[in-house]
Design a protein around this motif. Structure first.
Motif, PDB file in Angstrom:
ATOM      1  N   ILE A 279       0.803  -1.228  -0.034  1.00 50.52           N
ATOM      2  CA  ILE A 279       0.061  -0.118  -0.031  1.00 50.52           C
ATOM      3  C   ILE A 279       0.857   1.226  -0.064  1.00 50.52           C
ATOM      4  CG2 ILE A 279      -1.770   1.465   1.323  1.00 50.52           C
ATOM      5  CD1 ILE A 279      -2.824  -1.231   2.114  1.00 50.52           C
ATOM      6  N   ALA A 280       1.955   1.348   0.814  1.00 55.86           N
ATOM      7  CA  ALA A 280       2.839   2.394   0.666  1.00 55.86           C
ATOM      8  C   ALA A 280       3.494   2.845  -0.569  1.00 55.86           C
ATOM      9  CB  ALA A 280       3.808   2.160   1.753  1.00 55.86           C
ATOM     10  N   LYS A 281       3.853   1.669  -1.095  1.00 58.97           N
ATOM     11  CA  LYS A 281       4.457   1.823  -2.563  1.00 58.97           C
ATOM     12  C   LYS A 281       3.187   2.309  -3.406  1.00 58.97           C
ATOM     13  CE  LYS A 281       7.239  -0.331  -6.154  1.00 58.97           C
ATOM     14  NZ  LYS A 281       7.718  -1.606  -6.727  1.00 58.97           N
ATOM     15  N   GLN A 282       2.076   1.780  -3.343  1.00 53.72           N
ATOM     16  CA  GLN A 282       0.924   2.192  -4.166  1.00 53.72           C
ATOM     17  C   GLN A 282       0.618   3.868  -3.948  1.00 53.72           C
ATOM     18  OE1 GLN A 282      -2.646  -0.287  -4.228  1.00 53.72           O
ATOM     19  NE2 GLN A 282      -1.336  -1.931  -3.462  1.00 53.72           N
ATOM     20  N   PHE A 283       0.708   4.290  -2.983  1.00 50.73           N
ATOM     21  CA  PHE A 283       0.455   5.639  -2.491  1.00 50.73           C
ATOM     22  C   PHE A 283       1.363   6.462  -3.008  1.00 50.73           C
ATOM     23  CE2 PHE A 283       0.953   9.269   0.348  1.00 50.73           C
ATOM     24  CZ  PHE A 283      -0.458   9.929  -0.081  1.00 50.73           C
ATOM     25  N   VAL A 284       2.775   6.096  -2.963  1.00 51.61           N
ATOM     26  CA  VAL A 284       3.893   6.975  -3.515  1.00 51.61           C
ATOM     27  C   VAL A 284       3.821   6.878  -4.972  1.00 51.61           C
ATOM     28  CG1 VAL A 284       6.443   7.187  -3.818  1.00 51.61           C
ATOM     29  CG2 VAL A 284       5.511   6.480  -1.412  1.00 51.61           C
ATOM     30  N   VAL A 285       3.483   5.945  -5.564  1.00 46.11           N
ATOM     31  CA  VAL A 285       3.488   5.982  -7.054  1.00 46.11           C
ATOM     32  C   VAL A 285       2.222   6.906  -7.555  1.00 46.11           C
ATOM     33  CG1 VAL A 285       2.925   4.671  -9.308  1.00 46.11           C
ATOM     34  CG2 VAL A 285       4.378   3.628  -7.601  1.00 46.11           C
ATOM     35  N   TRP A 286       1.044   6.925  -6.656  1.00 44.58           N
ATOM     36  CA  TRP A 286      -0.267   7.433  -7.151  1.00 44.58           C
ATOM     37  C   TRP A 286       0.068   8.847  -6.902  1.00 44.58           C
ATOM     38  CZ3 TRP A 286      -3.784   9.890  -3.486  1.00 44.58           C
ATOM     39  CH2 TRP A 286      -4.909  10.352  -4.384  1.00 44.58           C
ATOM     40  N   MET A 287       0.889   9.283  -5.912  1.00 41.45           N
ATOM     41  CA  MET A 287       1.019  10.733  -5.495  1.00 41.45           C
ATOM     42  C   MET A 287       1.733  11.336  -6.652  1.00 41.45           C
ATOM     43  SD  MET A 287      -0.861  12.066  -3.164  1.00 41.45           S
ATOM     44  CE  MET A 287       0.113  13.512  -2.926  1.00 41.45           C
ATOM     45  N   GLY A 288       2.991  10.323  -6.851  1.00 41.90           N
ATOM     46  CA  GLY A 288       3.823  11.036  -7.860  1.00 41.90           C
ATOM     47  C   GLY A 288       2.976  11.195  -9.126  1.00 41.90           C
ATOM     48  N   GLU A 289       2.161  10.321  -9.785  1.00 38.02           N
ATOM     49  CA  GLU A 289       1.242  10.789 -10.810  1.00 38.02           C
ATOM     50  C   GLU A 289       0.336  11.833 -10.735  1.00 38.02           C
ATOM     51  OE1 GLU A 289      -0.885   7.109 -11.430  1.00 38.02           O
ATOM     52  OE2 GLU A 289       0.779   5.921 -12.261  1.00 38.02           O
ATOM     53  N   VAL A 290      -0.096  12.103  -9.577  1.00 42.88           N
ATOM     54  CA  VAL A 290      -1.117  13.198  -9.175  1.00 42.88           C
ATOM     55  C   VAL A 290      -0.220  14.587  -9.450  1.00 42.88           C
ATOM     56  CG1 VAL A 290      -2.372  14.346  -7.646  1.00 42.88           C
ATOM     57  CG2 VAL A 290      -2.561  11.883  -7.875  1.00 42.88           C
ATOM     58  N   LEU A 291       0.965  14.428  -8.865  1.00 43.66           N
ATOM     59  CA  LEU A 291       1.686  15.822  -9.056  1.00 43.66           C
ATOM     60  C   LEU A 291       2.002  16.226 -10.601  1.00 43.66           C
ATOM     61  CD1 LEU A 291       4.141  15.288  -5.975  1.00 43.66           C
ATOM     62  CD2 LEU A 291       2.191  16.880  -6.037  1.00 43.66           C
ATOM     63  N   ARG A 292       1.869  15.180 -11.443  1.00 44.94           N
ATOM     64  CA  ARG A 292       2.379  15.259 -12.801  1.00 44.94           C
ATOM     65  C   ARG A 292       1.023  15.666 -13.213  1.00 44.94           C
ATOM     66  NH1 ARG A 292       6.016  10.967 -11.708  1.00 44.94           N
ATOM     67  NH2 ARG A 292       4.526   9.506 -12.851  1.00 44.94           N
ATOM     68  N   GLY A 293      -0.221  15.352 -12.707  1.00 43.67           N
ATOM     69  CA  GLY A 293      -1.486  15.950 -13.177  1.00 43.67           C
ATOM     70  C   GLY A 293      -2.116  14.565 -13.990  1.00 43.67           C
ATOM     71  N   ASN A 294      -1.672  13.635 -13.541  1.00 43.65           N
ATOM     72  CA  ASN A 294      -2.296  12.081 -13.983  1.00 43.65           C
ATOM     73  C   ASN A 294      -2.811  11.508 -12.883  1.00 43.65           C
ATOM     74  OD1 ASN A 294      -2.603   9.874 -15.114  1.00 43.65           O
ATOM     75  ND2 ASN A 294      -0.624   9.123 -15.312  1.00 43.65           N
ATOM     76  N   PHE A 295      -4.122  11.391 -12.901  1.00 45.08           N
ATOM     77  CA  PHE A 295      -5.057  10.801 -11.692  1.00 45.08           C
ATOM     78  C   PHE A 295      -5.178   9.227 -12.121  1.00 45.08           C
ATOM     79  CE2 PHE A 295      -5.597  15.196 -11.191  1.00 45.08           C
ATOM     80  CZ  PHE A 295      -5.887  15.426  -9.798  1.00 45.08           C
ATOM     81  N   GLY A 296      -4.547   8.794 -12.882  1.00 46.61           N
ATOM     82  CA  GLY A 296      -4.557   7.381 -13.379  1.00 46.61           C
ATOM     83  C   GLY A 296      -5.637   6.942 -14.178  1.00 46.61           C
ATOM     84  N   THR A 297      -6.033   5.810 -14.338  1.00 44.75           N
ATOM     85  CA  THR A 297      -7.145   5.396 -15.384  1.00 44.75           C
ATOM     86  C   THR A 297      -8.044   4.494 -14.581  1.00 44.75           C
ATOM     87  OG1 THR A 297      -5.441   4.879 -17.095  1.00 44.75           O
ATOM     88  CG2 THR A 297      -7.596   3.725 -17.567  1.00 44.75           C
ATOM     89  N   SER A 298      -9.204   4.903 -14.875  1.00 42.89           N
ATOM     90  CA  SER A 298     -10.518   4.319 -14.124  1.00 42.89           C
ATOM     91  C   SER A 298     -10.533   2.905 -14.518  1.00 42.89           C
ATOM     92  CB  SER A 298     -11.718   4.790 -14.651  1.00 42.89           C
ATOM     93  OG  SER A 298     -12.737   4.390 -14.328  1.00 42.89           O
ATOM     94  N   ILE A 299     -10.601   1.854 -13.393  1.00 44.00           N
ATOM     95  CA  ILE A 299     -10.773   0.577 -13.542  1.00 44.00           C
ATOM     96  C   ILE A 299     -11.849   0.139 -14.257  1.00 44.00           C
ATOM     97  CG2 ILE A 299     -10.653  -1.498 -12.159  1.00 44.00           C
ATOM     98  CD1 ILE A 299      -9.105  -0.251  -9.898  1.00 44.00           C
ATOM     99  N   SER A 300     -13.184   0.721 -13.919  1.00 43.51           N
ATOM    100  CA  SER A 300     -14.412   0.381 -14.543  1.00 43.51           C
ATOM    101  C   SER A 300     -14.711   0.791 -15.865  1.00 43.51           C
ATOM    102  CB  SER A 300     -15.468   0.647 -13.422  1.00 43.51           C
ATOM    103  OG  SER A 300     -15.587   1.934 -13.218  1.00 43.51           O
ATOM    104  N   LEU A 301     -14.376   2.203 -15.983  1.00 45.14           N
ATOM    105  CA  LEU A 301     -14.640   2.968 -17.481  1.00 45.14           C
ATOM    106  C   LEU A 301     -13.521   2.698 -18.411  1.00 45.14           C
ATOM    107  CD1 LEU A 301     -16.375   5.902 -15.799  1.00 45.14           C
ATOM    108  CD2 LEU A 301     -17.684   3.809 -16.691  1.00 45.14           C
ATOM    109  N   ARG A 302     -12.294   2.493 -18.001  1.00 45.05           N
ATOM    110  CA  ARG A 302     -11.019   2.288 -18.886  1.00 45.05           C
ATOM    111  C   ARG A 302     -10.861   3.417 -19.427  1.00 45.05           C
ATOM    112  NH1 ARG A 302     -11.303  -3.383 -19.879  1.00 45.05           N
ATOM    113  NH2 ARG A 302     -12.349  -4.303 -18.164  1.00 45.05           N
ATOM    114  N   ASP A 303     -10.965   4.585 -18.872  1.00 50.41           N
ATOM    115  CA  ASP A 303     -10.550   6.022 -19.322  1.00 50.41           C
ATOM    116  C   ASP A 303      -9.887   6.728 -18.213  1.00 50.41           C
ATOM    117  OD1 ASP A 303     -10.428   8.321 -21.181  1.00 50.41           O
ATOM    118  OD2 ASP A 303     -12.653   8.417 -21.293  1.00 50.41           O
TER     119      ASP A 303
END
Length: 323
Positions: A62-86
């Motif tokens: 979980i800690a690594k997931q959070f670090v990776v996600w926060m790094g993406e958020v700081l770059r303006g990338n909130f990731g891809t929706s799991i259900s909507l694939r967008d």
């Protein structure tokens, strides 16, 4: 507001958003339910589940997931929706204008209703209209906005089908907006048919949101008007021969608006949160409806992006109120 105070408030927003990010990241993983299992058919193997978990980065600690996600958020990338694939950012930005229009219309309705009710109550102070306004505000405050929505759907959508109770616009209309702000664009293009249909669709959900706010604003504005009517400048214009109605609308109301405007600004951010149930009830395509779908599908990244969006809107609204 001074520039230094504004910058200080802006800096305090950073740890606030970080705290929100940590909280929502942990909570969506504590709640039971596996979003990957919901995506796969019943006959999927453990290898299929493992591959999808690795694809979305859910196999890491979980800690690594959070670090990776926060790094993406700081770059303006909130990731891809799991259900909507967008992309989450694209999904949120496509729905956000609808919610903002709904909230703005609700605030406009609430302010108009509150002004008429408060001025009427003060004008007929000590008589039955004031008692009627006081009773109505108490009743409206006792009923939450989603119950008003259900009542409007039942009465004005089913028993007396006067207004549409779902969607944002009639899909058969020839209206091709270039932005998500349909009302503003229809008005700018002078497309009156589309504008009228948009207003018909937004009226009931906006009114359901507006009524509790209108009741709260009526109480505050009424108290401010009563206080203003006892001030020396009102006595002066009364001596000049101004009618009671003219004093209320043109003199007292202007000076009584300050606490009402402050309350409206504070409630604006709460209205955005209140759109979740209202949009779901009326099938209104905003971020509130999207949030319900994300929770139902256990779409972790979409939930995280939506909660951060709500937090940013709340902070920006409070900053504007303080200004």
């Amino acid at each position: 507001m001074s520039i230094n105070y504004f910058l200080k408030r802006l800096l305090w927003a950073v740890p606030t958003l970080f705290g929100v990010a940590v909280l929502v990241f942990v909570l969506v993983r504590v709640v039971p339910g596996d979003p990957i299992a919901m995506m796969l058919p019943p006959g999927a193997t453990a290898d299929d589940v493992g591959r999808l978990r690795a694809l979305y980065g859910l196999d890491a600690p979980i800690a690594k997931q959070f670090v990776v996600w926060m790094g993406e958020v700081l770059r303006g990338n909130f990731g891809t929706s799991i259900s909507l694939r967008d992309a989450v950012a694209a999904l949120v930005l496509s729905r956000l204008p609808a919610t903002l229009e709904l909230v703005l219309v609700a605030v406009a309705l609430a302010c108009a209703l509150a002004a008429v009710a408060a001025v009427g109550a003060v004008y007929f102070r000590g008589r039955w209209p004031e008692l009627a306004v006081d009773g109505a505000t108490g009743l409206v405050l006792a009923i939450p906005d989603f119950l008003w929505g259900l009542l409007f759907i039942l009465v004005l959508g089913v028993l007396l089908p006067l207004l549409p109770i779902s969607g944002r616009i009639d899909p058969t209309l020839d209206f091709n907006p270039e932005t998500g702000f349909y009302l503003g664009e229809a008005l700018a293009r002078l497309q009156w048919t589309a504008l009228a249909d948009l207003l018909r669709h937004i009226l009931l959900p906006a009114l359901a949101l507006a009524l509790p706010l209108a009741a709260a604003l009526t109480r505050v504005l009424k108290g401010s008007l009563i206080e203003a009517m006892n001030q020396d400048y009102v006595t002066l214009v009364r001596v000049k021969g101004y009618s009671r109605a003219r004093i209320l609308w043109r003199v007292a109301l202007r000076n009584a608006l300050i606490p009402t405007v402050t309350l409206t600004g504070v409630q604006f951010s709460f209205l955005i949160g209140g759109t979740v149930l209202i949009e779901y009830l009326f099938s209104y395509p905003g971020i509130g409806n999207l949030a319900i779908a994300a929770v139902n599908q256990r779409d972790l990244r979409l939930i995280q992006g939506l909660v951060l969006t709500f937090a940013v809107l709340f902070i920006l609204t409070n900053l504007m109120v303080d200004m």
